[in-house]
Design an enzyme around this catalytic site. Structure first.
Site, short mmCIF file in Angstrom:
data_model
loop_
_atom_site.label_atom_id
_atom_site.label_comp_id
_atom_site.label_asym_id
_atom_site.label_seq_id
_atom_site.Cartn_x
_atom_site.Cartn_y
_atom_site.Cartn_z
N GLU A 1 0.82 -1.22 0.00
CA GLU A 1 0.00 0.00 0.00
C GLU A 1 0.85 1.27 0.00
O GLU A 1 0.36 2.36 0.30
CB GLU A 1 -0.96 0.02 1.21
CG GLU A 1 -1.88 -1.18 1.32
CD GLU A 1 -2.91 -1.30 0.19
OE1 GLU A 1 -2.86 -0.50 -0.76
OE2 GLU A 1 -3.74 -2.23 0.26
N HIS B 1 -2.70 2.55 8.14
CA HIS B 1 -3.83 1.81 7.56
C HIS B 1 -4.09 0.61 8.44
O HIS B 1 -3.16 -0.05 8.90
CB HIS B 1 -3.49 1.37 6.13
CG HIS B 1 -4.43 0.35 5.58
ND1 HIS B 1 -5.79 0.55 5.51
CD2 HIS B 1 -4.21 -0.90 5.09
CE1 HIS B 1 -6.36 -0.53 4.99
NE2 HIS B 1 -5.43 -1.43 4.72
N HIS C 1 -7.40 -2.49 9.85
CA HIS C 1 -8.67 -3.19 9.59
C HIS C 1 -9.46 -3.32 10.90
O HIS C 1 -9.76 -4.45 11.32
CB HIS C 1 -8.41 -4.59 9.04
CG HIS C 1 -7.60 -4.66 7.78
ND1 HIS C 1 -7.02 -5.83 7.32
CD2 HIS C 1 -7.27 -3.71 6.86
CE1 HIS C 1 -6.37 -5.61 6.18
NE2 HIS C 1 -6.50 -4.32 5.89
N GLU D 1 -17.38 12.87 22.56
CA GLU D 1 -16.18 13.60 22.15
C GLU D 1 -15.77 13.40 20.70
O GLU D 1 -14.80 14.02 20.23
CB GLU D 1 -15.03 13.25 23.10
CG GLU D 1 -15.36 13.81 24.47
CD GLU D 1 -14.28 13.67 25.51
OE1 GLU D 1 -13.19 13.20 25.17
OE2 GLU D 1 -14.56 14.03 26.65
N HIS E 1 -13.08 -2.73 3.70
CA HIS E 1 -11.67 -3.08 3.78
C HIS E 1 -11.05 -2.57 5.09
O HIS E 1 -10.50 -3.36 5.86
CB HIS E 1 -10.92 -2.51 2.56
CG HIS E 1 -9.45 -2.84 2.56
ND1 HIS E 1 -8.74 -3.16 1.43
CD2 HIS E 1 -8.54 -2.88 3.57
CE1 HIS E 1 -7.49 -3.41 1.74
NE2 HIS E 1 -7.34 -3.24 3.03
P1 13P Z 1 0.78 -5.41 3.14
O1 13P Z 1 1.10 -6.71 3.82
O2 13P Z 1 1.35 -5.33 1.75
O3 13P Z 1 1.18 -4.23 4.00
O4 13P Z 1 -0.79 -5.33 2.93
C1 13P Z 1 -1.67 -5.41 4.01
C2 13P Z 1 -2.95 -4.71 3.75
O5 13P Z 1 -3.65 -4.34 4.68
C3 13P Z 1 -3.38 -4.46 2.36
O6 13P Z 1 -4.42 -3.53 2.30
ZN ZN Z 2 -5.62 -3.46 4.16
#
Ligand code: 13P
Ligand code: ZN
Length: 272
Positions: free
Chosen positions: A117, A140, A142, A170, A211
């Site tokens: 990413e 980033h 999840h 808040e 995602h």
């Molecule tokens: P990477 O292992 O390449 O960092 O990817 C993980 C991920 O969350 C892809 O969106």
């Molecule tokens: Zn991801």
């Protein structure tokens, strides 16, 4: 030279990855982090004039970041392992003068490379730096409840933000500009990077539908704290989504709160 594993930026990065794993946000290799490291921060630990260990093509133009150092998680690397082996799971890269390559200065010890990413990360860094010169971090992740909410709530920026603002008093103070939303898109490519960066000019938080989420900030704490706050609000939403709603924080109350704390919020996201 000092021991780079003891550098404050390294310890903080490893600690952040460990916390993200502990909170269940980053299963397996899910998620990635990149952080700008200044030459001043890095130079006590690395000979910056030495030739790079390797050069890795970026696959997009990052010339506006030429010379910038980033500490970045590796692709396919498990968040649970970052703290116990930073040198395999992280890399310190420098964007080459022509903006086409990443020069590896340290890390990715097993021959690995930066996160898939990286386009979204570096393009988002460019976007945030254009509006905030102190910007440093892109995360980033999840997070479970944020992801769950994507399946049962509309993906409209205004509605998604307003619902989250209503979940914890808040929230409107922590992310007054709201959350940018992208539809489901193919990940790991330049086009999702460009779309994320376009949103990052306006928002520090961007949801990738079905995602995960991107958070940005001047520090690891700021980027982490933004995602943490969204995830908490999403958890409250998911815990209450199927129950009769007896109470809510009304739009006038959100306005009162934002005004009392002097926060400039997205007024068009409230129904006033
Ligand atoms: P990477 O292992 O390449 O960092 O990817 C993980 C991920 O969350 C892809 O969106
Ligand atoms: Zn991801």
């Amino acid at each position: 030279m000092n021991e780079i594993l003891k550098a404050p930026f390294m310890e903080e990065m490893a600690e952040t990855a460990a916390n993200m794993y502990r909170l269940g946000w980053d299963e397996r290799n899910g998620g990635n982090i990149s952080m700008i490291v200044t030459e001043k921060e890095a130079s006590p630990y690395l000979e910056l004039s030495a030739p790079p260990l390797r050069k890795i093509p970026l696959g997009f133009d990052a010339s506006s970041l030429a010379g910038t150092l980033f500490l970045v998680t590796g692709t396919g690397k498990y968040f649970k392992n970052v703290k116990k082996d930073p040198e395999t799971n992280l890399g310190l890269i420098r964007v080459s003068t022509d903006g086409a390559q990443a020069e590896l200065l340290w890390g990715y010890k097993d021959g690995g490379r930066f996160t898939s990413e990286l386009p979204a990360h570096l393009m988002s860094h460019m976007a945030r730096l254009s509006v905030d010169p102190e910007h440093k971090v892109i995360i980033h992740s999840h997070p479970t409840n944020t992801l769950a909410m994507n399946f049962v709530h509309t993906l409209d920026e205004r509605e998604f933000t307003r619902t989250l603002w209503q979940m914890c008093t808040e929230c409107i103070l922590v992310f007054p500009e709201g959350i940018g939303m992208l539809p489901w898109m193919l990940c790991g490519c330049n086009s999702i990077g460009e779309a994320t960066a376009a949103k990052m000019k306006e928002f520090r938080l961007v949801v990738w539908a079905m995602h995960g989420i991107y958070g940005s900030g001047k520090s690891l704490d700021e980027a982490f704290g933004l995602i943490e706050t969204v995830e908490k609000a999403a958890q409250v939403y998911m815990l209450t989504a199927r129950l009769p709603r007896l109470n809510t924080i009304r739009d006038e109350e959100l306005k009162t709160l934002a005004d009392a704390f002097g926060v400039s919020y997205r007024k068009d996201f409230l129904g006033l």
